[in-house]
Design a protein around this motif. Structure first.
Motif, PDB file in Angstrom:
ATOM      1  N   ASP A 255       0.806  -1.229   0.000  1.00 19.95           N
ATOM      2  CA  ASP A 255       0.000   0.000   0.000  1.00 19.95           C
ATOM      3  C   ASP A 255       0.839   1.280   0.000  1.00 19.95           C
ATOM      4  N   GLY A 256       2.161   1.128  -0.068  1.00 20.18           N
ATOM      5  CA  GLY A 256       3.038   2.286  -0.205  1.00 20.18           C
ATOM      6  C   GLY A 256       3.493   2.926   1.097  1.00 20.18           C
ATOM      7  N   THR A 257       3.083   2.350   2.234  1.00 13.61           N
ATOM      8  CA  THR A 257       3.445   2.955   3.526  1.00 13.61           C
ATOM      9  C   THR A 257       4.957   2.947   3.753  1.00 13.61           C
ATOM     10  N   LEU A 258       5.624   1.844   3.398  1.00 14.80           N
ATOM     11  CA  LEU A 258       7.077   1.782   3.596  1.00 14.80           C
ATOM     12  C   LEU A 258       7.776   2.863   2.777  1.00 14.80           C
ATOM     13  N   SER A 259       7.361   3.017   1.542  1.00 13.31           N
ATOM     14  CA  SER A 259       7.963   4.053   0.689  1.00 13.31           C
ATOM     15  C   SER A 259       7.712   5.448   1.245  1.00 13.31           C
ATOM     16  N   GLU A 260       6.497   5.717   1.684  1.00 15.03           N
ATOM     17  CA  GLU A 260       6.150   7.036   2.227  1.00 15.03           C
ATOM     18  C   GLU A 260       6.993   7.372   3.451  1.00 15.03           C
ATOM     19  N   ALA A 270      14.247   4.315   0.700  1.00 12.08           N
ATOM     20  CA  ALA A 270      15.141   3.283   1.223  1.00 12.08           C
ATOM     21  C   ALA A 270      14.462   1.927   1.340  1.00 12.08           C
ATOM     22  N   SER A 271      13.148   1.857   1.083  1.00 11.08           N
ATOM     23  CA  SER A 271      12.463   0.562   1.142  1.00 11.08           C
ATOM     24  C   SER A 271      12.693  -0.257  -0.128  1.00 11.08           C
ATOM     25  N   GLN A 272      13.312   0.354  -1.148  1.00 14.03           N
ATOM     26  CA  GLN A 272      13.598  -0.333  -2.407  1.00 14.03           C
ATOM     27  C   GLN A 272      15.110  -0.553  -2.536  1.00 14.03           C
TER      28      GLN A 272
END
Length: 286
Positions: A255-260, A270-272
């Motif tokens: 859901d994009g929370t790590l990226s946000e 940094a999540s990628q």
């Protein structure tokens, strides 16, 4: 003769069923053991996480003295999605492993690299951060370091049990250890010449340097080495807890929370996995 064959068949079936029952009992016992930590946490409604509070970007205090950072907010979100409260125990990285083993804390979340050696003693979640190692050095001459081999005989500030200190020692540096000291202590020592270098994570180093513009230090312009994966650390027996945390991290990635959160605290995702060319280090038992 037929009666004997029927009786032998009956005995064999009884023995087989008994053996299956024992296997089921052993499997259930194993499942209960693996779920013990999760059930204990559920009963309390609280998960206790060890963190340092000294890593700019990952685990630190804001201007209002509130604990925050990428790792801290990930742990808060994980706990919330599991229907739990989270309590943070502030401690140095060198104390976190023993704190897990003694049940003082349930997990450790402090930019901890999930290495093969650590996996022998602890369980880890799936990675929530991908990075690599670099160095903080003096601007004027890069502290005399232009290659990893130049670490020989240099003084490197670091924690006693960190991977970064092991890398520095591997190349012949003298490691100057600190307790649960803030970034300022490490970086100030490089600035004033008490040490020559801090080997550390790229993101943490970048924000550490930016926090102290008055220091004559910078990230080494060319050295990028040892790609890393950071994860939540817990006891090996906490298998159900590990599974629950992984399920939530997968949701947060989807859901994009790590990226946000990564962009909020590091200004980069940094999540990628990084696209930088990063040198692998051979012959280091991590």
């Amino acid at each position: 003769m037929k009666k004997w064959l029927v009786m032998l068949s009956f005995i064999a079936i009884v023995c087989l069923l008994a053996a299956c029952g024992q296997d089921d009992e052993q499997q259930n016992a194993s499942e209960e053991l693996n779920a013990e930590k999760w059930e204990e946490i559920q009963d309390k409604g609280v998960i206790v996480a060890g963190t340092s509070g000294t890593l700019v970007g990952a685990s630190t205090y804001d201007d209002d003295n509130n604990l925050t950072g990428y790792d801290v907010e990930i742990m808060r979100e994980v706990a919330d999605r599991l229907g739990l409260n989270v309590e943070f125990e502030i401690m140095g990285i060198d104390s976190m492993q023993s704190a897990i083993k003694s049940d003082r804390i349930d997990v450790a979340v402090n930019d901890i690299e999930a290495t093969d050696l650590r996996k022998e003693d602890f369980a880890f979640s799936d990675p929530y951060k991908y990075s690599y190692s670099t160095m903080v050095v003096r601007k004027e001459d890069n502290s005399g370091i232009e290659s990893l081999e130049d670490l020989e005989d240099k003084r490197a500030g670091g924690g006693a049990t960190t991977i970064y200190s092991q890398i520095a020692e591997h190349y012949g540096a003298e490691v100057v250890t600190y307790g649960n000291a803030p970034n300022e202590a490490y970086l100030s020592d490089v600035n004033n010449g008490n040490t020559d270098v801090v080997v550390n994570d790229y993101y943490l180093s970048k924000f550490g340097v930016a926090s102290f513009p008055e220091f004559d230090i910078h990230l080494h312009p060319t050295l990028k080495f040892h790609p890393t994966e950071q994860a939540i650390m817990m006891d090996h027996d906490a298998e159900t807890l590990q599974q629950k945390i992984n399920e939530v991290l997968a949701e947060m990635r989807e859901d994009g929370t790590l990226s946000e959160l990564a962009i909020e605290f590091y200004e980069e995702d940094a999540s990628q996995k990084t696209e930088e060319e990063v040198e692998e280090i051979e012959g280091l038992d991590l």
